[in-house]
Structure formats: C-alpha cells, structure tokens
Write a protein that holds these residues in place. Structure first.
Motif, mmCIF file in Angstrom:
data_model
loop_
_atom_site.group_PDB
_atom_site.id
_atom_site.type_symbol
_atom_site.label_atom_id
_atom_site.label_comp_id
_atom_site.label_asym_id
_atom_site.label_seq_id
_atom_site.Cartn_x
_atom_site.Cartn_y
_atom_site.Cartn_z
ATOM 1 N N VAL A 30 -7.278 3.380 -0.309
ATOM 2 C CA VAL A 30 -6.969 3.562 -1.728
ATOM 3 C C VAL A 30 -7.780 4.771 -2.179
ATOM 4 O O VAL A 30 -8.993 4.701 -2.302
ATOM 5 C CB VAL A 30 -7.348 2.316 -2.551
ATOM 6 C CG1 VAL A 30 -6.908 2.485 -3.996
ATOM 7 C CG2 VAL A 30 -6.743 1.065 -1.941
ATOM 8 N N ILE A 52 -2.353 3.968 -0.393
ATOM 9 C CA ILE A 52 -2.344 4.315 -1.810
ATOM 10 C C ILE A 52 -3.043 5.658 -2.008
ATOM 11 O O ILE A 52 -4.215 5.825 -1.660
ATOM 12 C CB ILE A 52 -3.038 3.216 -2.635
ATOM 13 C CG1 ILE A 52 -2.315 1.873 -2.423
ATOM 14 C CG2 ILE A 52 -3.093 3.590 -4.102
ATOM 15 C CD1 ILE A 52 -3.069 0.676 -2.944
ATOM 16 N N GLY A 56 -3.501 5.710 -7.065
ATOM 17 C CA GLY A 56 -2.439 4.757 -7.371
ATOM 18 C C GLY A 56 -1.153 5.402 -7.843
ATOM 19 O O GLY A 56 -0.160 4.711 -8.087
ATOM 20 N N ILE A 59 2.347 5.202 -3.717
ATOM 21 C CA ILE A 59 2.177 4.203 -2.659
ATOM 22 C C ILE A 59 3.188 4.557 -1.575
ATOM 23 O O ILE A 59 4.375 4.769 -1.862
ATOM 24 C CB ILE A 59 2.400 2.782 -3.185
ATOM 25 C CG1 ILE A 59 1.431 2.498 -4.348
ATOM 26 C CG2 ILE A 59 2.179 1.754 -2.067
ATOM 27 C CD1 ILE A 59 1.640 1.156 -5.023
ATOM 28 N N LYS A 186 -5.779 2.629 -9.513
ATOM 29 C CA LYS A 186 -6.032 1.992 -8.222
ATOM 30 C C LYS A 186 -5.755 0.496 -8.291
ATOM 31 O O LYS A 186 -5.310 -0.108 -7.318
ATOM 32 C CB LYS A 186 -7.472 2.253 -7.776
ATOM 33 C CG LYS A 186 -7.719 3.675 -7.307
ATOM 34 C CD LYS A 186 -9.105 3.841 -6.712
ATOM 35 C CE LYS A 186 -9.284 5.240 -6.130
ATOM 36 N NZ LYS A 186 -10.599 5.439 -5.476
ATOM 37 N N GLY A 189 -2.204 -0.239 -7.513
ATOM 38 C CA GLY A 189 -1.973 -0.208 -6.078
ATOM 39 C C GLY A 189 -2.416 -1.494 -5.408
ATOM 40 O O GLY A 189 -1.721 -2.030 -4.531
#
Length: 258
Positions: A30, A52, A56, A59, A186, A189
């Motif tokens: 991420v 991710i 975010g 994806i 984030k 995600g």
C-alpha cells in the motif's frame, strides 16, 4: 513501502524477502508510489494479489498481459492545473512532477528529481505541462519535493488555501507533499482487500511510518509502526517494530503476528 518495507537506499532486504515468502501471509503493498516504482518489489516477493498505488488512487494486479486496473480514482485536471500554476508562481524552487498510469513527468531535472530518481531507480519524462495536461489524459498524483522544512509548511498552507475539494494532501517524510484525489485513501484500499477476501478487521495488520499511513493503520486490527516513524505517528501503533534499516517488517511479522 518507503520508510517501511524498503530500507533507506530504497530496496527490500534479503531478510525481508525470505521472511515474507516463508511466512505464508497474504501480502499487499500500500504505497504512494506509482505501479512502475512498485514493480521490482512485487516481483521479488512474488506478489499476485491486488496491490495499492497512489495512496489508494489505483488498485491493480500484475498479470501476464501487464497491469490490470481494478479500481481507479484519478485527479481532476482543473485541480492539477491550479496546483501547477501555484507552485510555478510562488514556489519555483520546489520540484513539481506528476504521474499517470505508466509514466512519471516533469518539466526539469532538479535536486528533488535527482533525489527521487536515486530512491526509485526511475527517470521522469521531460515535457511541457501545457502540452501534457489535456483532457484525454488521466493523472493520479502530483509530487512536490523541498528540503526546506519552512517551505514545506508554507506550501502545504497555500495548497489548503486553494480550497480544492477534490484533492487530498499528504506529507510523506520530511521532504514530500503528495497530492492525490480525495477519493484516494489508503484506508479505501484496505477496505477493498477486506471485502474481497471477506476478512474481519481483527484478521488484518498493517505497517507504516508516516502521516499518509494513518488512515491505513486505523483500518486494521493490528497496526504496527516502524521504529524510524515520525514521533507523532508512533502512538497510533499497537506495536512498534524495528526500523526499516533493521528489517522491521519481518521482525514485526515474526514477533507480533505469528
């Protein structure tokens, strides 16, 4: 990734690679990074699950035919133009670059760009923004770099004063301001992964070190903060692991998760 899984030279260590593979725990990166800046680590860890990028804003999965987009939240082009105009006019010494799905763009190579290139192993495409920022292009991140702590505070406030409802401004480390769509978080995600795998919050853990990691850390049952994290971030961790230069991720997996 930066300041967490990657060490201070921008690489994932042998111990982290071997330990993560051996752990058998599903692993998602991420990051504020672009997919091209994540590719080396994804390959080294043999990651096949959704990943991710852009905090975010994107994806995706690596598949045989290349990058497969699962969810996309780009910036509004009008917002990008307003930010670029502000930086050029009031902060000419700040590095200002932007990313689409597959490319990193800038108008000049300066200290900030050289610093980022060294960290990621990538080089930007040099182009006039007036030719780049046109209606048929989608961009996911603006990256602003300055090594002056006072300037980064002034810049952040000026960006806030623009009152652009569609953007999210996050500070990453001491030198970076990263601007993505407000829809790009984030935590979103994390929720995508949670829903995809039908996981309870208690079954999820995350590692982080900076301000842009806070929504992610708050979205999991076991938030683990790196030993090198900013001091204001550390209270948000259930555990504090070793630093990124001391394989803090695999130490956390072996001591706090397994």
């Amino acid at each position: 990734m930066d300041g967490t899984l990657l060490n201070s030279t921008g690489h994932v260590s042998f111990n982290n690679i071997q330990g993560i593979k051996k752990s058998g725990i599903p692993f998602t990166l991420v990051s504020a990074r672009a997919p091209m800046e994540m590719a080396e680590t994804i390959e080294k860890l043999n990651l096949i699950d959704p990943q991710i990028a852009f905090n975010g804003g994107l994806i995706f999965q690596w598949v045989q035919k290349g990058l497969k987009v699962l969810r996309s939240d780009p910036l509004d082009l009008t917002d990008i133009k307003a930010i670029v105009q502000l930086v050029k006019k009031d902060f000419p010494n700040v590095s200002c670059s932007c990313y689409d799905l597959n490319n990193w763009y800038d108008e000049k190579v300066d200290r900030g760009i050289r610093y980022e290139s060294k960290m990621t192993g990538q080089c930007p495409r040099l182009i006039d923004y007036t030719k780049l920022l046109v209606a048929d292009n989608s961009f996911y991140k603006i990256m602003l770099i300055t090594f002056d702590p006072n300037e980064i505070e002034r810049l952040n406030q000026k960006l806030i004063d623009l009152k652009l409802a569609g953007i999210s401004i996050k500070q990453s480390g001491n030198e970076y301001l990263e601007i993505t769509s407000r829809k790009a978080q984030k935590s979103k995600g994390i929720h995508y992964i949670q829903n995809l795998e039908k996981l309870a919050i208690e079954e999820m853990a995350a590692f982080g070190d900076g301000h842009n990691d806070l929504p992610m850390l708050k979205s999991v049952g076991t938030p683990i903060v790196m030993g090198n994290a900013l001091q204001e971030i550390k209270p948000h961790g259930k555990f504090i692991t070793k630093t990124n230069d001391n394989d803090g991720v695999i130490f956390g997996i072996e001591n706090y998760l397994k």
